[in-house]
Every structure is written in C-alpha cells, then in structure tokens.
Write a protein that holds these residues in place. Sequence first.
Motif, PDB file in Angstrom:
ATOM      1  N   GLY A  54      22.497  22.313  42.216  1.00 27.36           N
ATOM      2  CA  GLY A  54      23.430  22.623  41.097  1.00 27.36           C
ATOM      3  C   GLY A  54      24.218  23.800  41.287  1.00 27.36           C
ATOM      4  N   ILE A  55      23.455  24.890  41.713  1.00 34.80           N
ATOM      5  CA  ILE A  55      24.066  26.036  41.947  1.00 34.80           C
ATOM      6  C   ILE A  55      24.941  26.240  43.033  1.00 34.80           C
ATOM      7  N   TRP A  56      24.634  25.393  44.111  1.00 38.22           N
ATOM      8  CA  TRP A  56      25.508  25.385  45.119  1.00 38.22           C
ATOM      9  C   TRP A  56      26.911  24.680  44.887  1.00 38.22           C
ATOM     10  N   HIS A  57      26.647  23.728  44.057  1.00 31.75           N
ATOM     11  CA  HIS A  57      27.850  22.683  43.686  1.00 31.75           C
ATOM     12  C   HIS A  57      28.854  23.575  42.833  1.00 31.75           C
ATOM     13  N   LEU A 115      37.908  27.299  38.606  1.00 28.49           N
ATOM     14  CA  LEU A 115      39.220  27.781  38.210  1.00 28.49           C
ATOM     15  C   LEU A 115      39.266  27.432  36.708  1.00 28.49           C
ATOM     16  N   PHE A 116      38.811  26.076  36.352  1.00 26.98           N
ATOM     17  CA  PHE A 116      38.870  25.850  34.937  1.00 26.98           C
ATOM     18  C   PHE A 116      38.159  26.791  33.897  1.00 26.98           C
ATOM     19  N   LEU A 117      36.880  27.228  34.481  1.00 32.45           N
ATOM     20  CA  LEU A 117      36.196  28.144  33.524  1.00 32.45           C
ATOM     21  C   LEU A 117      36.795  29.768  33.526  1.00 32.45           C
ATOM     22  N   LEU A 118      37.212  30.000  34.730  1.00 36.46           N
ATOM     23  CA  LEU A 118      37.895  31.203  34.747  1.00 36.46           C
ATOM     24  C   LEU A 118      39.091  31.436  33.881  1.00 36.46           C
ATOM     25  N   SER A 119      40.072  30.258  33.931  1.00 36.96           N
ATOM     26  CA  SER A 119      41.292  30.343  33.291  1.00 36.96           C
ATOM     27  C   SER A 119      41.046  30.296  31.959  1.00 36.96           C
ATOM     28  N   LEU A 120      39.854  29.714  31.273  1.00 36.84           N
ATOM     29  CA  LEU A 120      39.453  30.109  29.732  1.00 36.84           C
ATOM     30  C   LEU A 120      38.921  31.282  29.564  1.00 36.84           C
ATOM     31  N   LEU A 121      38.373  32.120  30.525  1.00 38.66           N
ATOM     32  CA  LEU A 121      37.821  33.112  30.388  1.00 38.66           C
ATOM     33  C   LEU A 121      38.823  34.440  30.450  1.00 38.66           C
ATOM     34  N   LEU A 122      39.701  34.278  31.188  1.00 41.21           N
ATOM     35  CA  LEU A 122      40.885  35.355  31.391  1.00 41.21           C
ATOM     36  C   LEU A 122      41.363  35.936  30.044  1.00 41.21           C
ATOM     37  N   PRO A 123      41.417  35.270  29.018  1.00 46.37           N
ATOM     38  CA  PRO A 123      41.915  35.856  27.791  1.00 46.37           C
ATOM     39  C   PRO A 123      40.864  36.482  27.039  1.00 46.37           C
ATOM     40  N   GLY A 135      24.554  28.756  37.932  1.00 47.37           N
ATOM     41  CA  GLY A 135      25.747  29.241  38.581  1.00 47.37           C
ATOM     42  C   GLY A 135      27.057  29.722  37.935  1.00 47.37           C
ATOM     43  N   GLN A 136      27.041  28.980  36.532  1.00 44.65           N
ATOM     44  CA  GLN A 136      28.019  29.302  35.649  1.00 44.65           C
ATOM     45  C   GLN A 136      27.862  30.751  35.123  1.00 44.65           C
ATOM     46  N   LEU A 137      26.516  31.185  34.674  1.00 47.68           N
ATOM     47  CA  LEU A 137      26.188  32.301  34.427  1.00 47.68           C
ATOM     48  C   LEU A 137      26.431  33.425  35.161  1.00 47.68           C
ATOM     49  N   ALA A 138      26.166  33.362  36.473  1.00 48.84           N
ATOM     50  CA  ALA A 138      26.279  34.229  37.515  1.00 48.84           C
ATOM     51  C   ALA A 138      27.945  34.325  37.696  1.00 48.84           C
ATOM     52  N   ILE A 139      28.621  33.688  37.437  1.00 53.85           N
ATOM     53  CA  ILE A 139      30.215  33.733  37.508  1.00 53.85           C
ATOM     54  C   ILE A 139      30.635  34.679  36.344  1.00 53.85           C
ATOM     55  N   VAL A 140      30.031  34.428  35.159  1.00 52.76           N
ATOM     56  CA  VAL A 140      30.413  35.075  34.191  1.00 52.76           C
ATOM     57  C   VAL A 140      29.852  36.576  34.030  1.00 52.76           C
ATOM     58  N   ALA A 141      28.519  36.694  34.540  1.00 54.54           N
ATOM     59  CA  ALA A 141      27.966  37.977  34.852  1.00 54.54           C
ATOM     60  C   ALA A 141      28.796  38.807  35.575  1.00 54.54           C
ATOM     61  N   VAL A 142      29.477  38.508  36.704  1.00 50.06           N
ATOM     62  CA  VAL A 142      30.175  39.359  37.665  1.00 50.06           C
ATOM     63  C   VAL A 142      31.833  39.386  36.836  1.00 50.06           C
TER      64      VAL A 142
END
Length: 372
Positions: free
Chosen positions: A180-183, A192-200, A320-327
């Motif tokens: 799951g993390i790898w995927h 990119l969908f998640l980051l687009s929502l997080l940018l603002p 995996g999502q939380l790791a992206i958010v943490a960075v």
Amino acid sequence: MKLWVVVLLWFFASSAAAHKPSDSYLSLATDAPRVTGQWDIALRDLDFALGLDVDGDGRLTWGEVRSRHQEIAAYALARLHLQADGRECTTRPTGHLVDEHSDGGYAVLRFDTDCAGGPARLDVAYSLFFDLDAQHKGLLSVRGGEGTRAYALSADSREIRAELRESSWAEALSGHVREGIWHIWIGFDHILFLLSLLLPAVLARRDDRWEPAETFRAALLDVVKVVTAFTVAHSVTLSAAALGAVELPTRWVESAIAASVVVAALNNVWPVLPLRRWTMAFGFGLIHGFGFAAVLADLGLPREALALSLVGFNVGVEAGQLAIVAVFLPLAWVLRRRWVYRRLIFAAGSLAVAALAATWFVERAFDLRLIG
C-alpha cells in the motif's frame, strides 16, 4: 501569461507523454507439480522494445503479434530468473494469448519450469524494460504454501525472496502494508490530487486573493479535513470494489481520476470551492478508491486472502499519505510568504499539474488502443 509559466507547462506536459509508467503482471504458482507462471506484458511496451508494428500504421494486429511469439517469449524470459530452494529454474513458454487491460492490449505469456513444485523459498530476479523505462514496475503474485503473496518490483528493487513456509497473519499483514505504501508513492495521479488540495492549506482567501495564513493551527486543521475526507471516501469504495459489491469500468475510473487532478489544480488558480476543499477531497476520493481496488484485482489475490490484504493495503496507503503530508506541510508553512511558493509552486505549479493531468485524461478517456 509569462514566458517562464509557459516553459514550465510545456516541460510537464512533454514529460507526461515521454515518461508514462508501464506495468506488467507476473503470477507464479508453486503449489503444482512444477513451478509455473503467467506473464501479462503491455503490447505498447513490447512494440517499443521489439518493433512489433511491422507496417508502421500505429496499430498492432493479431498477425503481427502472433508472428513474433517466439521473440517475445525469448525477450521476456531472458529478463526473469527464478530459483526454487536455491536451485536455478529453467523456463520454457507453453502458451500465448492476447488480453485487454484497462490501459490497452497485453501479450499473455504462459510458461513452465523444471523446478519441482512446493518449494520452501522462491527467489525472483526481474529486469524487464528497466533499460528502456526506469519507471516500469512488475506486479508479482506468488501462490504457494498457505496463500498468495503480492510484491512490486522496480528498477530500485529488482529481486525478492518469497518465503513459502506458513507465515503468521502479522507477517502477511505487514507485506500488504508495504504494498500500500509503495502504491501511493508511485501513484503519481493520487499524489498530485492530494498535493493540489493541500497547496492552499498554508494560505487564506481574502478579498478574492490568496494571502499567507496567520496561524499554523488553521493550516493544520485544513490539512486534517482534506486528508480525513479523502481517506474516508477512498476507504469506502476500495472496500466495496475489492469485495465485489460495486464494479465500474476501469477506463472510466482512471479517466475520472485524471479529471479530478485537473479540477483540483485549477481550483487553486480559479477558486470555485476555496474554503470547502474537503468536499472535493471526499467526492473525488470515492473515485480514487476504485483505482486502488484495481491494483488489488490485478494482483490476483484469492478470496480467502482478500480481507487481510484489503486491511493491510489500506493501512499502507494511509501511511504513505501521512508521510507525504509530514514532508509537505512544514516546508509549505516556511515558504508560504515567499514569492517562490505563491507564484511558482502554488500558481504555476497548479497550472503545470493541470496540464499534466489533462494529458493523462486524453490518453485514458479516448482509450488509445494498440489492437484494433
């Protein structure tokens, strides 16, 4: 539009076309008299490697593929090495088919080995297409012992060792968590969908303009809303689809996922839902869940392993999502008042992401098949 924005958009769009990731699906069975396998390989990748389209008309016919069966088998099997309990396995093709996956036609290669079935350990070394596409990955399932195990092979992880002894539920669960993390990390459209929502999240909308947020608490709360909505939504549809309660055409799902990235990115530049992005995260998250479910389906897991794999895979996706958010969040918070964030990362970056996702949408929605 400024020149540097145009250049940035062109770079992302051209990269999308030139570096589209590819997959193959390899299934090995070790519980028969001999170790046997089936390998589904995208015809577009084989065409690029071997030049199957002899007449150059941009379409592969059954005759063109059939005439190259021996060459396809030799090319693929030369890039797969198996050892059962330390003994080298010699492979030989036993059958050829053509099948359709969500992203086009696939050559189906069935093969046999001279290794006896029921080994305690299987070593797999995989090197297909890595010299042509560093983003290629092989999705491997190994059936034997008490169940089926799933692995992802990549240019950075070309070898696996499958221990086929009876394993504990905790070991099996941890393996699905890793998948799951790898995927999520290789799922560029999901990221990119998640980051687009997080940018603002580190900005605030005032007088029809984006301004730096004043408190970290407000930014964190915004992130929590978005991530929670996305998690709940895709968990619901991932579970429903994996358990067979709902089924949608994969091409529709993949096209909708690409469209969701376009909408989320453009919403940053021309806000329609500037303060309720969590609703967008939830709505499109339902579609992304079907995309996650397709990965489990492609791995060919048996029904008895599905519940455990579903839980582990979903936990891995969330980790995996939380790791992206943490960075992302600390860096975005530090940069939020600077020109590089507000103009380059947020504004131009959102436009570039929209252009990239629009390319994916065209590819997926119009189903550019290689077999007609």
